[in-house]
Design a protein around this motif. Structure first.
Motif, short mmCIF file in Angstrom:
data_model
loop_
_atom_site.label_atom_id
_atom_site.label_comp_id
_atom_site.label_asym_id
_atom_site.label_seq_id
_atom_site.Cartn_x
_atom_site.Cartn_y
_atom_site.Cartn_z
N ALA A 52 -5.65 -26.03 -33.17
CA ALA A 52 -5.68 -26.71 -31.87
C ALA A 52 -4.98 -25.87 -30.81
O ALA A 52 -5.44 -25.79 -29.66
CB ALA A 52 -5.04 -28.09 -31.97
N GLU A 53 -3.87 -25.23 -31.15
CA GLU A 53 -3.16 -24.37 -30.20
C GLU A 53 -3.96 -23.11 -29.88
O GLU A 53 -3.95 -22.65 -28.74
CB GLU A 53 -1.78 -24.01 -30.76
CG GLU A 53 -0.84 -25.19 -30.79
CD GLU A 53 0.44 -24.92 -31.55
OE1 GLU A 53 1.45 -25.54 -31.20
OE2 GLU A 53 0.44 -24.11 -32.49
N ILE A 54 -4.66 -22.57 -30.86
CA ILE A 54 -5.51 -21.41 -30.63
C ILE A 54 -6.63 -21.79 -29.65
O ILE A 54 -6.89 -21.06 -28.68
CB ILE A 54 -6.12 -20.88 -31.95
CG1 ILE A 54 -5.01 -20.29 -32.82
CG2 ILE A 54 -7.21 -19.85 -31.68
CD1 ILE A 54 -5.43 -19.98 -34.24
N ILE A 55 -7.25 -22.94 -29.89
CA ILE A 55 -8.32 -23.41 -29.02
C ILE A 55 -7.81 -23.62 -27.60
O ILE A 55 -8.44 -23.20 -26.63
CB ILE A 55 -8.96 -24.70 -29.59
CG1 ILE A 55 -9.75 -24.36 -30.86
CG2 ILE A 55 -9.83 -25.40 -28.56
CD1 ILE A 55 -10.16 -25.55 -31.69
N ALA A 56 -6.64 -24.24 -27.46
CA ALA A 56 -6.06 -24.48 -26.14
C ALA A 56 -5.75 -23.16 -25.43
O ALA A 56 -6.00 -23.03 -24.22
CB ALA A 56 -4.80 -25.32 -26.27
N GLU A 57 -5.25 -22.18 -26.16
CA GLU A 57 -4.92 -20.89 -25.54
C GLU A 57 -6.18 -20.15 -25.10
O GLU A 57 -6.22 -19.57 -24.01
CB GLU A 57 -4.10 -20.03 -26.51
CG GLU A 57 -3.56 -18.79 -25.84
CD GLU A 57 -2.42 -18.13 -26.59
OE1 GLU A 57 -2.28 -16.91 -26.44
OE2 GLU A 57 -1.68 -18.84 -27.29
N ILE A 58 -7.21 -20.16 -25.92
CA ILE A 58 -8.48 -19.51 -25.55
C ILE A 58 -9.07 -20.20 -24.32
O ILE A 58 -9.52 -19.54 -23.39
CB ILE A 58 -9.48 -19.53 -26.72
CG1 ILE A 58 -8.99 -18.62 -27.85
CG2 ILE A 58 -10.87 -19.10 -26.25
CD1 ILE A 58 -9.79 -18.74 -29.13
N ALA A 59 -9.06 -21.54 -24.32
CA ALA A 59 -9.59 -22.28 -23.17
C ALA A 59 -8.81 -21.95 -21.90
O ALA A 59 -9.40 -21.78 -20.83
CB ALA A 59 -9.53 -23.79 -23.45
#
Length: 110
Positions: A15-22
């Protein structure tokens, strides 16, 4: 980064990876999540089919063959046979390993 204590290291969740990419790309989180999930699915399906996946500059997802071996069940003191099997493995690229070795670790709290 999520402050989960795992041998005194912090780990990053999907979830943190997704948030950072977004955040870095401006793409909606839902779209990033679908893309990340699709990537994982492609890698898993390839490896299940016995294929290795190479991502230049990052590393290789490889299928390793483990030979048949004899082990011991210590509670019953009996020998058991572990058949030949395959396991997933990741081998980082040299560029990736070098970046981790020389990276700034001061931002990671021990």
């Amino acid at each position: 980064m999520n402050k989960v204590n795992f041998k005194r290291k912090y780990i990053m969740t999907k979830a943190e990876i997704i948030a950072e990419i977004a955040g870095k790309t401006g793409i909606e989180k839902v779209d990033v999540q679908e893309t990340v999930e699709a990537f994982f699915k492609v890698v898993k399906n390839a490896m299940v089919g016995g294929e290795n996946v190479y991502v230049r500059g990052f590393g290789s997802f490889v299928v390793k063959k483990r030979a048949k071996k004899t082990a011991r069940n210590i509670s019953k003191n009996t020998a058991i046979i572990i058949p030949e099997h395959f396991v997933p493995s990741f081998k980082p690229a040299k560029v990736f390993v070098d970046k981790v070795k020389t990276g700034n670790k001061s931002s990671v709290k021990a």
